[in-house]
Design an enzyme around this catalytic site. Sequence first.
Site, PDB file in Angstrom:
ATOM      1  N   GLN A 286       3.031   9.921   1.199  1.00  0.00           N
ATOM      2  CA  GLN A 286       4.370   9.316   1.320  1.00  0.00           C
ATOM      3  C   GLN A 286       5.296   9.692   0.171  1.00  0.00           C
ATOM      4  O   GLN A 286       6.509   9.542   0.277  1.00  0.00           O
ATOM      5  CB  GLN A 286       4.256   7.789   1.385  1.00  0.00           C
ATOM      6  CG  GLN A 286       3.581   7.297   2.665  1.00  0.00           C
ATOM      7  CD  GLN A 286       3.399   5.800   2.630  1.00  0.00           C
ATOM      8  OE1 GLN A 286       2.413   5.306   2.101  1.00  0.00           O
ATOM      9  NE2 GLN A 286       4.358   5.066   3.170  1.00  0.00           N
TER      10      GLN A 286
ATOM     11  N   CYS B 293       5.663  -0.193   7.255  1.00  0.00           N
ATOM     12  CA  CYS B 293       5.355   0.962   6.415  1.00  0.00           C
ATOM     13  C   CYS B 293       6.586   1.294   5.585  1.00  0.00           C
ATOM     14  O   CYS B 293       7.702   1.293   6.099  1.00  0.00           O
ATOM     15  CB  CYS B 293       4.986   2.143   7.314  1.00  0.00           C
ATOM     16  SG  CYS B 293       4.618   3.648   6.410  1.00  0.00           S
ATOM     17  N   LEU B 294       6.378   1.607   4.312  1.00  0.00           N
ATOM     18  CA  LEU B 294       7.508   1.958   3.446  1.00  0.00           C
ATOM     19  C   LEU B 294       8.212   3.232   3.932  1.00  0.00           C
ATOM     20  O   LEU B 294       9.374   3.445   3.625  1.00  0.00           O
ATOM     21  CB  LEU B 294       7.036   2.141   2.001  1.00  0.00           C
ATOM     22  CG  LEU B 294       6.520   0.869   1.316  1.00  0.00           C
ATOM     23  CD1 LEU B 294       6.000   1.181  -0.079  1.00  0.00           C
ATOM     24  CD2 LEU B 294       7.606  -0.198   1.258  1.00  0.00           C
TER      25      LEU B 294
ATOM     26  N   HIS C 233      -2.264   7.947   6.787  1.00  0.00           N
ATOM     27  CA  HIS C 233      -1.244   8.777   6.125  1.00  0.00           C
ATOM     28  C   HIS C 233      -1.866  10.056   5.564  1.00  0.00           C
ATOM     29  O   HIS C 233      -1.263  11.127   5.630  1.00  0.00           O
ATOM     30  CB  HIS C 233      -0.594   8.019   4.959  1.00  0.00           C
ATOM     31  CG  HIS C 233       0.495   7.076   5.367  1.00  0.00           C
ATOM     32  ND1 HIS C 233       1.626   7.477   6.040  1.00  0.00           N
ATOM     33  CD2 HIS C 233       0.641   5.741   5.178  1.00  0.00           C
ATOM     34  CE1 HIS C 233       2.414   6.428   6.249  1.00  0.00           C
ATOM     35  NE2 HIS C 233       1.834   5.357   5.736  1.00  0.00           N
TER      36      HIS C 233
ATOM     37  N   GLY D 276       0.835  -1.190   0.000  1.00  0.00           N
ATOM     38  CA  GLY D 276       0.000   0.000   0.000  1.00  0.00           C
ATOM     39  C   GLY D 276       0.874   1.245   0.000  1.00  0.00           C
ATOM     40  O   GLY D 276       2.006   1.213   0.496  1.00  0.00           O
TER      41      GLY D 276
ATOM     42  N   HIS E 131      -4.566   1.948   7.564  1.00  0.00           N
ATOM     43  CA  HIS E 131      -3.176   2.432   7.661  1.00  0.00           C
ATOM     44  C   HIS E 131      -2.932   3.551   6.636  1.00  0.00           C
ATOM     45  O   HIS E 131      -2.391   4.605   6.976  1.00  0.00           O
ATOM     46  CB  HIS E 131      -2.239   1.238   7.433  1.00  0.00           C
ATOM     47  CG  HIS E 131      -0.787   1.577   7.369  1.00  0.00           C
ATOM     48  ND1 HIS E 131       0.136   1.089   8.272  1.00  0.00           N
ATOM     49  CD2 HIS E 131      -0.077   2.339   6.495  1.00  0.00           C
ATOM     50  CE1 HIS E 131       1.337   1.553   7.964  1.00  0.00           C
ATOM     51  NE2 HIS E 131       1.243   2.313   6.884  1.00  0.00           N
ATOM     52  N   GLU E 132      -3.352   3.313   5.391  1.00  0.00           N
ATOM     53  CA  GLU E 132      -3.097   4.313   4.332  1.00  0.00           C
ATOM     54  C   GLU E 132      -3.945   5.566   4.550  1.00  0.00           C
ATOM     55  O   GLU E 132      -3.489   6.684   4.269  1.00  0.00           O
ATOM     56  CB  GLU E 132      -3.365   3.726   2.945  1.00  0.00           C
ATOM     57  CG  GLU E 132      -2.556   2.481   2.595  1.00  0.00           C
ATOM     58  CD  GLU E 132      -1.059   2.627   2.791  1.00  0.00           C
ATOM     59  OE1 GLU E 132      -0.541   3.760   2.749  1.00  0.00           O
ATOM     60  OE2 GLU E 132      -0.397   1.598   3.018  1.00  0.00           O
TER      61      GLU E 132
HETATM   62 NI    NI Z   1       2.553   3.400   5.657  1.00  0.00          NI
END
Ligand code: NI
Length: 169
Positions: free
Chosen positions: A51, A91-92, A137, A46, A133-134
């Site tokens: 991000q 998370c990236l 962000h 995701g 989660h996304e």
């Molecule tokens: Ni994330």
Amino acid sequence: MALLPILEYPDPRLKKIATPVTAFDSAIKRLVDDMAETMYAAPGIGLAATQVDVHKRVIVIDVSQDKSDLKVIINPEIVAASGQAVGEEGCLSVPEIYDRVPRAERVTLQAQDASGTPYTLEADGLLAVCIQHEMDHLQGKVFVEYLSSLKQMRVKSKLKKRAREHRAD
Ligand code: NI
């Protein structure tokens, strides 16, 4: 298509609040394509526009094993949520850190696709967690902010150390 650089926690730009998409033009389609390519290359399941330092309400998700189920989620709203699920998240933007976060087990989502067409999605399991989660962000929130302040300090010092090591490479 192009790979986009991913911001890393605690970059202050991760705290920006995304605004709704109003024009479903070629720029949005390009953003979605670039975000999908960036997510698959990372690899991740995701990615939120926040991000990649684009502060619009755009998310891409693919929780399938074979990268065959890309979901484009624009202007998402959770209209129903139920149950509780606590799973290990990563998370990236927070590389190599994983921890448990409480989430709803099932969510009903209303969103638009890359053409602006509205749709409803019922999600549970990993997909439901990933959506939540996304969406955090887009509100400027990273999953480590659910952890204790002691854990957050440890995460920050680990990431600083990691960044130093990468610069030295
Ligand atoms: Ni994330």
